[in-house]
Design a protein around this motif. Structure first.
Motif, mmCIF file in Angstrom:
data_model
loop_
_atom_site.group_PDB
_atom_site.id
_atom_site.type_symbol
_atom_site.label_atom_id
_atom_site.label_comp_id
_atom_site.label_asym_id
_atom_site.label_seq_id
_atom_site.Cartn_x
_atom_site.Cartn_y
_atom_site.Cartn_z
ATOM 1 N N GLN A 129 99.808 47.112 33.389
ATOM 2 C CA GLN A 129 98.738 47.002 34.378
ATOM 3 C C GLN A 129 97.369 47.230 33.734
ATOM 4 O OE1 GLN A 129 99.290 49.596 37.754
ATOM 5 N NE2 GLN A 129 97.172 49.388 38.421
ATOM 6 N N LYS A 130 97.285 48.224 32.847
ATOM 7 C CA LYS A 130 96.020 48.523 32.173
ATOM 8 C C LYS A 130 95.584 47.357 31.298
ATOM 9 C CE LYS A 130 95.959 52.840 33.640
ATOM 10 N NZ LYS A 130 95.003 53.308 34.670
ATOM 11 N N ILE A 131 96.533 46.775 30.582
ATOM 12 C CA ILE A 131 96.208 45.658 29.699
ATOM 13 C C ILE A 131 95.784 44.436 30.504
ATOM 14 C CG2 ILE A 131 97.245 43.950 28.143
ATOM 15 C CD1 ILE A 131 96.411 46.473 26.731
ATOM 16 N N LYS A 132 96.465 44.185 31.618
ATOM 17 C CA LYS A 132 96.090 43.049 32.463
ATOM 18 C C LYS A 132 94.659 43.209 32.979
ATOM 19 C CE LYS A 132 97.673 40.419 36.512
ATOM 20 N NZ LYS A 132 96.398 40.472 37.291
ATOM 21 N N GLN A 133 94.325 44.411 33.444
ATOM 22 C CA GLN A 133 92.959 44.672 33.917
ATOM 23 C C GLN A 133 91.962 44.498 32.788
ATOM 24 O OE1 GLN A 133 92.438 48.548 35.683
ATOM 25 N NE2 GLN A 133 90.212 48.409 35.642
ATOM 26 N N PHE A 134 92.305 45.000 31.612
ATOM 27 C CA PHE A 134 91.411 44.871 30.456
ATOM 28 C C PHE A 134 91.167 43.408 30.107
ATOM 29 C CE2 PHE A 134 91.667 43.935 25.859
ATOM 30 C CZ PHE A 134 90.343 44.227 25.535
ATOM 31 N N GLN A 135 92.229 42.618 30.074
ATOM 32 C CA GLN A 135 92.073 41.204 29.703
ATOM 33 C C GLN A 135 91.173 40.475 30.693
ATOM 34 O OE1 GLN A 135 96.356 40.426 29.456
ATOM 35 N NE2 GLN A 135 96.141 40.027 27.254
ATOM 36 N N GLU A 136 91.311 40.809 31.979
ATOM 37 C CA GLU A 136 90.439 40.199 32.988
ATOM 38 C C GLU A 136 88.975 40.597 32.755
ATOM 39 O OE1 GLU A 136 92.106 41.547 36.622
ATOM 40 O OE2 GLU A 136 93.791 40.121 36.604
ATOM 41 N N GLU A 137 88.740 41.882 32.452
ATOM 42 C CA GLU A 137 87.376 42.351 32.215
ATOM 43 C C GLU A 137 86.803 41.775 30.930
ATOM 44 O OE1 GLU A 137 87.788 46.578 32.305
ATOM 45 O OE2 GLU A 137 87.887 46.678 34.499
ATOM 46 N N TRP A 138 87.642 41.660 29.910
ATOM 47 C CA TRP A 138 87.199 41.086 28.636
ATOM 48 C C TRP A 138 86.744 39.644 28.826
ATOM 49 C CZ3 TRP A 138 86.595 42.993 23.692
ATOM 50 C CH2 TRP A 138 86.489 42.061 22.654
ATOM 51 N N GLU A 139 87.541 38.864 29.545
ATOM 52 C CA GLU A 139 87.176 37.470 29.799
ATOM 53 C C GLU A 139 85.941 37.378 30.685
ATOM 54 O OE1 GLU A 139 88.418 34.777 28.326
ATOM 55 O OE2 GLU A 139 89.636 36.186 27.159
ATOM 56 N N ALA A 140 85.825 38.286 31.662
ATOM 57 C CA ALA A 140 84.637 38.286 32.528
ATOM 58 C C ALA A 140 83.377 38.567 31.714
ATOM 59 C CB ALA A 140 84.794 39.322 33.639
ATOM 60 N N THR A 141 83.462 39.504 30.772
ATOM 61 C CA THR A 141 82.296 39.812 29.943
ATOM 62 C C THR A 141 81.914 38.614 29.097
ATOM 63 O OG1 THR A 141 82.907 42.153 29.855
ATOM 64 C CG2 THR A 141 81.353 41.361 28.196
ATOM 65 N N LYS A 142 82.895 37.948 28.534
ATOM 66 C CA LYS A 142 82.607 36.744 27.748
ATOM 67 C C LYS A 142 81.907 35.700 28.606
ATOM 68 C CE LYS A 142 85.897 35.116 25.138
ATOM 69 N NZ LYS A 142 87.247 34.714 24.668
ATOM 70 N N SER A 143 82.348 35.557 29.855
ATOM 71 C CA SER A 143 81.728 34.586 30.764
ATOM 72 C C SER A 143 80.304 35.004 31.124
ATOM 73 C CB SER A 143 82.573 34.438 32.032
ATOM 74 O OG SER A 143 83.850 33.921 31.745
#
Length: 291
Positions: free
Chosen positions: A260-274
């Motif tokens: 769950q933590k990794i999934k949330q992180f990946q979403e935030e990482w991609e959002a920051t890139k966007s």
């Protein structure tokens, strides 16, 4: 508590409880009481709210003064402040520019308001400290560890290691704007100030998730236009820096549910890139700037 005797220092002619111990009815309307244990936190809020109103013209839940001009009274081990009780609904239809201006006003007010050393968080990204924390994850979450380690080259690209950010902490936990007779009213919480990367970066991420691209960029432009050049650079730097990477590492250290933590992180990482791509932000030649 003898509320009538307690509040006579504010000059109220009539006082009765509406909802003990937080809300009273007086001869000049409903009032809200706040209770503080830490005087330095109270003093910080008093100064912050006064500056916010006087410098930026936005109404807020300032402390009502006693007859002799004090912003609070002492009651046992507590300090008590009195505020106007605003019952109007929250303002949801804000112009994007207003969201940006509000954040700029909070940045400017926080910059000029001294807080206790225990709340004067550094806004410098703790890279080496985070690497040390990362090494502890290898035996616990090998797959997550590998993913996070493989991102280190990208993490380094998003860091400005030799120029720490100088963003101030502020008591901000999200928008609590109301409309009072056509004017905006900002209801600050009584919470301690938060580190800048939490309250600024989190708010910008919230804009990105909830707004269309045009509105998002308008909010961002209004934020940058409302602060000086130095603060502009620090805000841009904090948005670029990989705080979500650090937050994921610390979260995995402290709890289970790694997937769950990794999934949330990946979403935030991609959002920051966007966000970086949408706003055309970049770090180049060891300087932070907006293209």
């Amino acid at each position: 508590m003898d509320v009538a005797g307690l509040l006579k220092e504010f000059g109220f002619e009539y006082v009765s409880w509406l909802e003990e111990p937080k809300t009273v009815l007086t001869n000049v309307g409903k009032k809200k009481l706040s209770y503080w244990r830490e005087r330095d936190l109270l003093e910080y809020h008093l100064n912050f709210r006064d500056r916010f109103f006087s410098q930026y013209g936005l109404l807020c839940n300032r402390m009502i003064r006693t007859l002799d001009g004090r912003g609070y009274i002492q009651y046992g081990d507590f300090y008590i402040t009195i505020h106007d009780l605003i019952e109007e609904s929250y303002a949801e239809d804000l112009y994007p520019e207003m969201k940006g201006y509000l954040l700029a006003a909070l940045v400017g007010t926080a910059k000029s308001t001294t807080c206790s050393p225990k709340y004067a968080y550094s806004s410098e990204f703790p890279y080496r400290e985070t690497l040390t924390a990362l090494t502890t994850l290898k035996p616990l979450y090998p797959k997550s560890y590998t993913l996070l380690v493989n991102l280190i080259p990208e993490v380094k690209k998003r860091l400005l290691l030799d120029k720490p950010s100088r963003l101030p902490p502020a008591p901000y936990g999200g928008y609590r704007l109301k409309r009072v007779m056509g004017q905006l009213f900002f209801e600050a919480s009584d919470a301690p100030p938060l580190p800048a990367y939490k309250w600024i970066v989190n708010e910008i991420h919230s804009w990105f998730k909830s707004m269309e691209t045009e509105s998002f960029t308008k909010s961002w432009d209004a934020l940058l236009n409302g602060v000086d050049d130095e603060m502009q650079a620090h805000i841009i730097q904090s948005v670029i820096e990989p705080w979500e990477w650090r937050s994921c590492i610390l979260a995995l250290q402290q709890a289970s549910h790694s997937d769950q933590k990794i999934k949330q992180f990946q979403e935030e990482w991609e959002a920051t890139k966007s966000i970086i791509e949408t706003l055309q932000l970049s770090i180049s030649d060891r300087r932070v700037f907006a293209k």
